[in-house]
Design a protein around this motif. Structure first.
Motif, short mmCIF file in Angstrom:
data_model
loop_
_atom_site.label_atom_id
_atom_site.label_comp_id
_atom_site.label_asym_id
_atom_site.label_seq_id
_atom_site.Cartn_x
_atom_site.Cartn_y
_atom_site.Cartn_z
N ASP A 216 55.30 33.59 12.52
CA ASP A 216 56.03 32.75 11.54
C ASP A 216 55.31 32.62 10.20
N VAL A 217 54.01 32.86 10.16
CA VAL A 217 53.29 32.83 8.88
C VAL A 217 53.13 34.26 8.34
N ALA A 218 52.82 35.19 9.24
CA ALA A 218 52.57 36.58 8.79
C ALA A 218 53.81 37.20 8.16
N ARG A 219 55.00 36.92 8.72
CA ARG A 219 56.22 37.57 8.17
C ARG A 219 56.46 37.17 6.71
N PRO A 220 56.52 35.86 6.38
CA PRO A 220 56.71 35.52 4.96
C PRO A 220 55.54 35.96 4.08
N LEU A 221 54.35 36.01 4.65
CA LEU A 221 53.20 36.49 3.87
C LEU A 221 53.42 37.94 3.43
N VAL A 222 53.88 38.77 4.34
CA VAL A 222 54.15 40.17 4.03
C VAL A 222 55.20 40.26 2.92
N ALA A 223 56.24 39.45 3.04
CA ALA A 223 57.32 39.50 2.05
C ALA A 223 56.79 39.14 0.67
N GLU A 224 55.91 38.12 0.60
CA GLU A 224 55.38 37.71 -0.70
C GLU A 224 54.34 38.71 -1.23
N ALA A 225 53.60 39.34 -0.31
CA ALA A 225 52.51 40.23 -0.73
C ALA A 225 53.05 41.48 -1.44
N ALA A 226 54.25 41.90 -1.04
CA ALA A 226 54.79 43.17 -1.56
C ALA A 226 54.77 43.21 -3.09
N ALA A 227 55.11 42.10 -3.72
CA ALA A 227 55.23 42.09 -5.18
C ALA A 227 53.90 41.80 -5.87
N ALA A 228 52.87 41.49 -5.09
CA ALA A 228 51.62 41.03 -5.71
C ALA A 228 50.48 42.04 -5.59
N LEU A 229 50.80 43.27 -5.14
CA LEU A 229 49.77 44.30 -5.01
C LEU A 229 49.88 45.32 -6.14
N VAL A 230 48.74 45.83 -6.58
CA VAL A 230 48.79 46.95 -7.54
C VAL A 230 49.37 48.16 -6.80
N PRO A 231 49.90 49.16 -7.51
CA PRO A 231 50.36 50.36 -6.81
C PRO A 231 49.21 50.94 -6.00
N GLY A 232 49.46 51.20 -4.73
CA GLY A 232 48.40 51.72 -3.85
C GLY A 232 47.52 50.64 -3.25
N GLY A 233 47.76 49.38 -3.64
CA GLY A 233 46.97 48.27 -3.09
C GLY A 233 47.29 48.05 -1.63
N ALA A 234 46.38 47.39 -0.93
CA ALA A 234 46.55 47.27 0.53
C ALA A 234 46.65 45.81 0.96
N LEU A 235 47.35 45.65 2.07
CA LEU A 235 47.43 44.36 2.76
C LEU A 235 46.72 44.53 4.09
N LEU A 236 45.76 43.66 4.38
CA LEU A 236 45.01 43.75 5.63
C LEU A 236 45.15 42.43 6.38
N LEU A 237 45.61 42.52 7.62
CA LEU A 237 45.86 41.30 8.38
C LEU A 237 45.15 41.35 9.72
N GLU A 238 44.64 40.20 10.16
CA GLU A 238 44.24 40.05 11.55
C GLU A 238 45.39 39.38 12.28
N LEU A 239 45.72 39.93 13.45
CA LEU A 239 46.82 39.35 14.24
C LEU A 239 46.41 39.31 15.71
N ASP A 240 47.28 38.81 16.52
CA ASP A 240 47.04 38.83 17.96
C ASP A 240 47.38 40.24 18.47
N PRO A 241 46.57 40.79 19.37
CA PRO A 241 46.90 42.13 19.89
C PRO A 241 48.30 42.20 20.50
N ARG A 242 48.86 41.05 20.87
CA ARG A 242 50.23 41.06 21.42
C ARG A 242 51.27 41.24 20.32
N ASN A 243 50.96 40.86 19.06
CA ASN A 243 52.01 40.96 18.05
C ASN A 243 51.68 41.88 16.86
N ALA A 244 50.45 42.42 16.82
CA ALA A 244 50.12 43.34 15.71
C ALA A 244 51.03 44.58 15.69
#
Ligand SMILES: C[S@@+](CC[C@H](N)C(=O)[O-])C[C@H]1O[C@@H](n2cnc3c(N)ncnc32)[C@H](O)[C@@H]1O
Length: 278
Positions: A216-244
């Motif tokens: 519930d937090v990671a999904r909206p985070l991904v949506a917001e991150a898309a517009a805030a990265l430079v071209p080629g920039g990366a998003l790195l997340l730690e998640l639970d092995p059950r939902n990564a």
């Protein structure tokens, strides 16, 4: 009582209480309470300690036996090359998250003066670890919790590291662009609360639980991150092995290049994503 006898009794007490590493915790608590470093502790094992010091030691041992986290009792944790104060205001930084820091540093190897965002900074661990490793980086850190942010600011001051802290939800008010957005968001299914280890109950719920599937937090985070990265920039997340793997698949469907990376025990814990074409 001699220090080594106190250590034996304290270890026995923590063993009976079900503490996972009773001998190590007993020694670390006694070192902390008595103000001894490891060498002094070993050298003085045969010495008598006074009743006041013994009473203080037992107070701490009993609190650990009640499953208060070791880090809350010593008040500190060595993490990612930084010494952090740890208390109930924020999640105790976990060893597995140090590997997320490693992946972040690997990601930034070729960027000269990176702009980095740590979302949900807690004690400030990732932001401060990054700043310590890459002094020229411009590091911003956010958290929804004012308590966590007050601790993160204290930790920045203690370590003399310059990080910009912003209170708010996810990327609210931040447009970037960032070379890297890193986050260890709350990612446990809320139902896990019923079976959480006693120590974990001392971490804030806000730091741990994120709805039915933990995303519930990671999904909206991904949506917001898309517009805030430079071209080629990366998003790195730690998640639970059950939902990564689930989130990585959703990212690919949404047009990202995304892969799951294992932690040091081989569990699928991290997601690295880049906008396709970036
Ligand atoms: C798992 S803890 C991680 C803390 C720290 N980054 C670490 O790795 O030790 C998650 C953090 O996210 C924060 N948080 C929860 N929901 C948030 C949101 N919507 N926006 C920003 N931070 C949030 C919590 O307050 C908590 O500090």
């Amino acid at each position: 009582m001699q220090l080594r006898d106190l250590l034996t009794q304290a270890t026995a007490r923590l063993t009976r209480a079900g503490v996972p590493s009773p001998e190590v915790d007993a020694r670390l608590l006694l070192e902390h309470v008595l103000g001894l470093n490891r060498t002094a502790f070993l050298l003085r094992g045969g010495e008598e300690i006074g009743p006041d010091a013994e009473a203080r030691a037992w107070d701490s041992i009993e609190r650990r036996a009640a499953r208060v986290p070791l880090q809350h009792l010593t008040g500190e944790v060595e993490w990612g090359g930084v010494r952090l104060t740890s208390d109930a205001r924020a999640l105790v930084p976990r060893p597995e998250t140090e590997w997320l820091l490693h992946l972040a540093l690997e990601e930034l190897r070729r960027v000269e003066k990176p702009r980095v965002l740590d979302v949900g900074t807690g004690t400030g661990a990732l932001a401060l670890g990054l700043k310590a490793a890459i002094p020229q980086a411009e590091v911003t850190a956010t958290d929804l919790s004012p308590e966590a942010l007050s601790l993160a600011r204290e930790n920045a001051a203690l370590s003399g590291l310059d990080v910009k802290f912003v209170e708010g939800s996810l990327l609210a008010g931040l447009s970037g662009p960032f070379n890297l957005i890193v986050s260890n968001p709350p990612y446990l299914p809320t139902a896990d609360r019923a079976t959480a280890d006693p120590e974990v109950r001392h971490d804030p719920d806000l730091a741990l639980y994120a709805g039915e599937d933990g995303l519930d937090v990671a999904r909206p985070l991904v949506a917001e991150a898309a517009a805030a990265l430079v071209p080629g920039g990366a998003l790195l997340l730690e998640l639970d092995p059950r939902n990564a793997p689930t989130l990585a698949a959703e990212l690919r469907t949404a047009g990202w290049q995304a892969e799951v990376r294992p932690d040091l025990t081989g569990r699928e814990r991290f997601v690295r994503a880049r906008r396709a074409g970036g």
